[in-house]
Design an enzyme around this catalytic site. Structure first.
Site, short mmCIF file in Angstrom:
data_model
loop_
_atom_site.label_atom_id
_atom_site.label_comp_id
_atom_site.label_asym_id
_atom_site.label_seq_id
_atom_site.Cartn_x
_atom_site.Cartn_y
_atom_site.Cartn_z
N ASN A 104 0.84 -1.20 0.00
CA ASN A 104 0.00 0.00 0.00
C ASN A 104 0.87 1.24 0.00
OD1 ASN A 104 0.28 -0.44 3.11
ND2 ASN A 104 -1.04 -2.09 2.39
N GLU A 150 -4.04 -1.26 5.96
CA GLU A 150 -2.78 -0.94 6.65
C GLU A 150 -2.50 0.56 6.72
OE1 GLU A 150 0.52 -4.12 6.42
OE2 GLU A 150 -0.38 -4.16 4.46
N HIS A 169 4.66 0.84 1.23
CA HIS A 169 4.84 -0.45 1.93
C HIS A 169 4.71 -1.60 0.94
CE1 HIS A 169 4.26 -3.97 4.28
NE2 HIS A 169 2.98 -4.06 3.96
N HIS A 171 6.46 -5.99 0.04
CA HIS A 171 7.09 -7.20 0.56
C HIS A 171 8.17 -7.70 -0.40
CE1 HIS A 171 2.59 -7.81 1.75
NE2 HIS A 171 3.17 -7.02 2.62
#
Ligand SMILES: [Zn+2]
Length: 344
Positions: A104, A150, A169, A171
């Site tokens: 996000n 989030e 954000h 991963h």
């Protein structure tokens, strides 16, 4: 007969703020006039070819009238920021930094309001109309899709770090590997990493909870890139959302490189404290935080966690130093005892 427009006339039109579209519509442009026009339109475009637009004259906040917020949400300025969110999302997905609907992004849009990505949409395929406007408590103000779950973490960073204009954000697998191990990557190996990123690790909490946001925000004062244990990475920028995204590219490339270097059978070399100090000076001049700003060169070797056979360029302490210290301490104690005994 069609009019012919020269580069000089284009420059004059730009200088007096004339209507370029109307003036050039049915005209013949000289080759240099075409170049001047192209240079001008490129200079007005931000990253990803996104047209920039002026922000509202009076900054909005969460208390602004609903109609004002709606008008801003549909304005060319908000549109440009929404397109930037889509562009960063596309890059995150193309680089496999996000999976499923993960990741996000948020951009500060006023005193205590932010534009952000929606929940349950792949970051690779977002449209500007999917974006949401929220206040700093996470309440949705505008947008038909529901904001990311989030968002609190992004907002808590913006609240605690007034310089943060955008957050990102995701991963990325190599960086997330370090986050799963609970380790910040070892430092002192690549200039870009030292200058542009300041990395720390936040402990694990359930994603989206205020506690998670709190732990990340606590680190945002001195760090712009935070590994969230067993989860992923969040970054913030004092420049723009593309810069927040660049932290991800820099961190992920660095983590890959460190892992390659660790497997080559030769200890990786590191910067000397003087070399690192030079990089930190550049970092400070760019306004990028780092807990090492202001430290003396002898204090700069800070990484005591995972060091994959790193040959530190800083001169190490002599092997016998621990023994020497103990002896010196014992001698001082003996002399002190003697003096005290004589005083009785
Ligand atoms: Zn996540």
């Amino acid at each position: 007969m069609k009019t012919v427009i020269s580069a000089k006339e284009i420059e004059e039109l730009i200088a007096r703020g004339g209507d370029l579209d109307a003036a050039t519509k049915d005209a013949i442009l000289t080759p240099s006039a075409k170049d001047a026009l192209r240079d001008y339109s490129n200079s007005r475009r931000g990253f990803g070819g996104i047209a920039s637009a002026s922000p509202p004259a009076r900054p909005l906040n969460s208390k602004s009238l609903k109609a004002e917020l709606e008008a801003y949400f549909n304005s060319p300025h908000a549109r440009a920021l929404k397109e930037q969110l889509c562009e960063v999302g596309r890059r995150l997905w193309q680089r496999a930094y996000v999976d499923g609907n993960g990741g996000n992004i948020a951009i500060r849009a006023g005193e205590d309001i932010a534009l952000c990505t929606p929940t349950l949409v792949s970051k690779g395929f977002m449209k500007p109309e999917d974006m949401c406007l929220v206040d700093f408590e996470g309440n949705q103000l505008c947008g038909s899709k529901k904001r990311t779950s989030e968002i609190l973490m992004h907002l808590q960073i913006m609240k605690r770090q007034p310089k943060a204009v955008a957050t990102c954000h995701c991963h990325p697998p190599y960086s997330t590997g370090f986050a799963v191990a609970g380790l910040a990557p070892p430092t002192c190996m690549i200039p870009e990493y030292e200058v542009f990123a300041s990395v720390a690790v936040a402990p694990y909490r359930t994603p989206g909870t205020p506690e998670m946001g709190q732990l990340v925000a606590d680190l945002a004062d001195k760090h712009n890139t935070i590994l969230m244990a067993n989860h992923g990475v969040v970054s913030w920028s004092h420049n723009n959302v593309e810069d927040a995204y660049f932290k991800m590219e820099i961190l992920e490339a660095y983590c890959r490189t460190v892992l390659v270097a660790a497997q080559l059978g030769k200890p990786p070399n590191t910067f000397t404290p003087a070399q690192l100090q030079d990089l930190l000076k550049i970092k400070q001049s760019l306004g990028i935080p780092d807990p090492r700003h202001g430290l003396k060169e002898c204090e700069l070797c800070d990484n005591d966690q995972w060091r994959p056979g790193v040959a530190c360029a800083a001169p190490g302490k002599p092997e016998a130093s621990a023994g020497y210290d103990a002896e010196a301490e014992a001698a001082v104690q003996a002399i002190t005892d003697q003096i005290l005994a004589q005083m009785k």
